[in-house]
Design an enzyme around this catalytic site. Structure first.
Site, PDB file in Angstrom:
ATOM      1  N   ARG A  57       0.827  -1.278   0.101  1.00 54.64           N
ATOM      2  CA  ARG A  57      -0.192  -0.150  -0.016  1.00 54.64           C
ATOM      3  C   ARG A  57       0.933   1.063   0.001  1.00 54.64           C
ATOM      4  NH1 ARG A  57      -2.681  -3.784  -0.064  1.00 54.64           N
ATOM      5  NH2 ARG A  57      -2.801  -2.989  -2.237  1.00 54.64           N
ATOM      6  N   GLN A  87     -11.063   8.533   7.255  1.00 53.56           N
ATOM      7  CA  GLN A  87     -10.673   7.081   7.525  1.00 53.56           C
ATOM      8  C   GLN A  87      -9.530   6.610   6.903  1.00 53.56           C
ATOM      9  OE1 GLN A  87     -14.810   4.987   7.769  1.00 53.56           O
ATOM     10  NE2 GLN A  87     -15.112   6.866   6.720  1.00 53.56           N
ATOM     11  N   ASN A  88      -9.039   7.451   5.875  1.00 54.13           N
ATOM     12  CA  ASN A  88      -8.034   6.949   4.990  1.00 54.13           C
ATOM     13  C   ASN A  88      -6.824   7.210   5.320  1.00 54.13           C
ATOM     14  OD1 ASN A  88     -10.015   6.708   3.335  1.00 54.13           O
ATOM     15  ND2 ASN A  88      -9.490   8.535   1.947  1.00 54.13           N
ATOM     16  N   VAL A  89      -5.827   6.094   5.166  1.00 54.16           N
ATOM     17  CA  VAL A  89      -4.261   6.162   5.750  1.00 54.16           C
ATOM     18  C   VAL A  89      -3.220   6.791   4.565  1.00 54.16           C
ATOM     19  CG1 VAL A  89      -4.923   4.184   7.185  1.00 54.16           C
ATOM     20  CG2 VAL A  89      -3.983   3.623   4.863  1.00 54.16           C
ATOM     21  N   ASP A  90      -3.946   7.141   3.405  1.00 55.61           N
ATOM     22  CA  ASP A  90      -3.270   7.618   2.229  1.00 55.61           C
ATOM     23  C   ASP A  90      -2.701   9.409   2.737  1.00 55.61           C
ATOM     24  OD1 ASP A  90      -4.907   9.596   1.490  1.00 55.61           O
ATOM     25  OD2 ASP A  90      -5.918   7.851   0.275  1.00 55.61           O
ATOM     26  N   HIS A 105      -7.867   6.213  11.189  1.00 54.93           N
ATOM     27  CA  HIS A 105      -7.438   4.993  11.078  1.00 54.93           C
ATOM     28  C   HIS A 105      -5.939   4.885  11.009  1.00 54.93           C
ATOM     29  CE1 HIS A 105     -11.518   3.519   9.914  1.00 54.93           C
ATOM     30  NE2 HIS A 105     -11.501   3.727  11.134  1.00 54.93           N
ATOM     31  N   GLY A 171     -17.190   9.653  -0.020  1.00 59.38           N
ATOM     32  CA  GLY A 171     -16.702   8.427  -0.436  1.00 59.38           C
ATOM     33  C   GLY A 171     -16.478   7.573   0.767  1.00 59.38           C
TER      34      GLY A 171
HETATM   35  P1  OAD Z   1     -15.605   1.507   1.586  1.00 60.90           P
HETATM   36  O1  OAD Z   1     -14.687   0.498   0.459  1.00 60.90           O
HETATM   37  O2  OAD Z   1     -16.156   0.684   2.565  1.00 60.90           O
HETATM   38  O3  OAD Z   1     -16.449   2.304   0.800  1.00 60.90           O
HETATM   39  C1  OAD Z   1     -15.910   3.196  -0.346  1.00 60.90           C
HETATM   40  C2  OAD Z   1     -17.224   4.187  -0.600  1.00 60.90           C
HETATM   41  O4  OAD Z   1     -16.707   5.017  -1.765  1.00 60.90           O
HETATM   42  C3  OAD Z   1     -18.539   3.336  -1.302  1.00 60.90           C
HETATM   43  O5  OAD Z   1     -19.633   4.044  -0.673  1.00 60.90           O
HETATM   44  C4  OAD Z   1     -18.158   3.593  -2.679  1.00 60.90           C
HETATM   45  O6  OAD Z   1     -19.641   3.750  -3.498  1.00 60.90           O
HETATM   46  C5  OAD Z   1     -17.501   4.805  -2.736  1.00 60.90           C
HETATM   47  N1  OAD Z   1     -16.893   5.392  -4.101  1.00 60.90           N
HETATM   48  C6  OAD Z   1     -16.431   4.317  -4.993  1.00 60.90           C
HETATM   49  N2  OAD Z   1     -15.808   4.896  -5.939  1.00 60.90           N
HETATM   50  C7  OAD Z   1     -15.832   6.518  -5.774  1.00 60.90           C
HETATM   51  C8  OAD Z   1     -15.432   7.647  -6.492  1.00 60.90           C
HETATM   52  N3  OAD Z   1     -14.823   7.610  -7.596  1.00 60.90           N
HETATM   53  N4  OAD Z   1     -16.035   8.647  -5.568  1.00 60.90           N
HETATM   54  C9  OAD Z   1     -16.547   8.863  -4.437  1.00 60.90           C
HETATM   55  N5  OAD Z   1     -17.015   7.677  -3.825  1.00 60.90           N
HETATM   56  C10 OAD Z   1     -16.456   6.479  -4.262  1.00 60.90           C
HETATM   57  O7  OAD Z   1     -14.560   2.389   2.272  1.00 60.90           O
HETATM   58  P2  OAD Z   1     -14.659   3.207   3.683  1.00 60.90           P
HETATM   59  O8  OAD Z   1     -15.941   3.380   3.902  1.00 60.90           O
HETATM   60  O9  OAD Z   1     -13.503   4.123   3.467  1.00 60.90           O
HETATM   61  O10 OAD Z   1     -10.216   0.606   7.639  1.00 60.90           O
HETATM   62  O11 OAD Z   1     -14.207   1.955   4.519  1.00 60.90           O
HETATM   63  C11 OAD Z   1     -14.132   2.380   5.948  1.00 60.90           C
HETATM   64  C12 OAD Z   1     -12.720   1.599   6.768  1.00 60.90           C
HETATM   65  O12 OAD Z   1     -13.152   0.164   6.380  1.00 60.90           O
HETATM   66  C13 OAD Z   1     -11.530   1.737   6.049  1.00 60.90           C
HETATM   67  O13 OAD Z   1     -10.790   2.964   6.658  1.00 60.90           O
HETATM   68  C14 OAD Z   1     -10.568   0.532   6.290  1.00 60.90           C
HETATM   69  C15 OAD Z   1     -11.922  -0.484   5.954  1.00 60.90           C
HETATM   70  O14 OAD Z   1     -11.608  -1.588   6.461  1.00 60.90           O
HETATM   71  C16 OAD Z   1      -9.381  -0.007   8.126  1.00 60.90           C
HETATM   72  O15 OAD Z   1      -8.581  -1.096   7.573  1.00 60.90           O
HETATM   73  C17 OAD Z   1      -9.052  -0.229   9.602  1.00 60.90           C
END
Ligand code: OAD
Length: 230
Positions: A57, A87-90, A105, A171
């Protein structure tokens, strides 16, 4: 005084930069078992696999750039007191120029002691080698909050939400708690915008749903919040 705009961001804000989300089709949790690579149990079972996952990553992060959504969010600092809770680690919000960012996170470009979470250092984009030690002699681990661990920044984030005048969610599938519950801390009546190309499972207050990808959605939001006010 500028109004306080609090943005809660998730993997989708970085998708157009080329970073995979977690739960979409083709997302990371289709390729890996989340409990193997992103949980404290996984780390105890197989630290090498976890290191390798985050080393990849981190290496990828060096090759991608912030996109229009990160940039517009940074440009909103001219007009609002912007606080980002991600919530992003980037580090794409930082690289786009945003200045107030809470990483719920953790951060890929940092590593820490596996015993003391307060011993944290910058490592940039390099790999953590197997067996590498932190300053206290413990095994060096990624500075990531894994499933099964507390989220130390959650109270700071909740306070920022409580002070918000405008909330923007970008997102995130709002599947992971406590992050997903943060919106409930916003005062009643605060407008909430949600930018996502897909339906999001949110049953809280009334939201203004901008069903677009992050970059286009942020252009629309900028129009709504800034251009139309001129
Ligand atoms: P998810 O992968 O659960 O959700 C991503 C969201 O982004 C979804 O609702 C998609 O529809 C949306 N999406 C996709 N492409 C997009 C775009 N081009 N523009 C805008 N939205 C878009 O990711 P998170 O909700 O961030 O934690 O996940 C939360 C946590 O779960 C992360 O921080 C990570 C993961 O497990 C850990 O690893 C501790």
């Amino acid at each position: 005084m500028k109004k306080k705009l609090v943005a809660l961001t998730g993997a989708g804000v970085s998708a157009e930069s080329g970073i995979k989300t977690f739960r979409d089709s083709g997302g990371l949790w289709e390729e890996y078992d989340v409990m193997d690579v992103a949980s404290i149990e996984g780390w105890r079972r197989n630290p090498q696999l976890v290191q390798q996952f985050y080393n990849v990553r981190r290496r990828e992060l060096a090759t991608v750039q912030p996109n229009k959504a990160h940039e517009i969010l940074a440009s909103l600092e001219k007009f609002f007191d912007v606080e980002i809770i991600t919530q992003n680690v980037d580090n794409l919000h930082e690289r786009a120029g945003s200045t107030n960012i809470v990483h719920l996170h953790g951060e890929l470009t940092k590593a820490r002691s596996s015993v003391n979470p307060n011993i944290v250092g910058e490592i940039g984009y390099r790999a953590i080698e197997h067996g590498e030690k932190a300053a206290d002699g413990s095994i060096l681990r990624p500075h990531i909050v894994w499933f099964g661990e507390a989220v130390p920044m959650i109270e700071t984030a909740a306070k920022k939400m409580q002070q918000s005048d405008i909330v923007v969610i970008i997102g995130t599938s709002l599947n992971v708690y406590p992050a997903a519950g943060l919106v409930d801390y916003a005062p009643p009546g605060v407008p909430v915008y949600l930018i996502d190309p897909n339906e999001v499972n949110y049953h809280g207050r009334k939201i203004n749903f901008i069903r677009k990808k992050a970059s286009e959605g942020m252009e629309i939001l900028f129009q709504t919040l800034v251009e139309q006010k001129k």
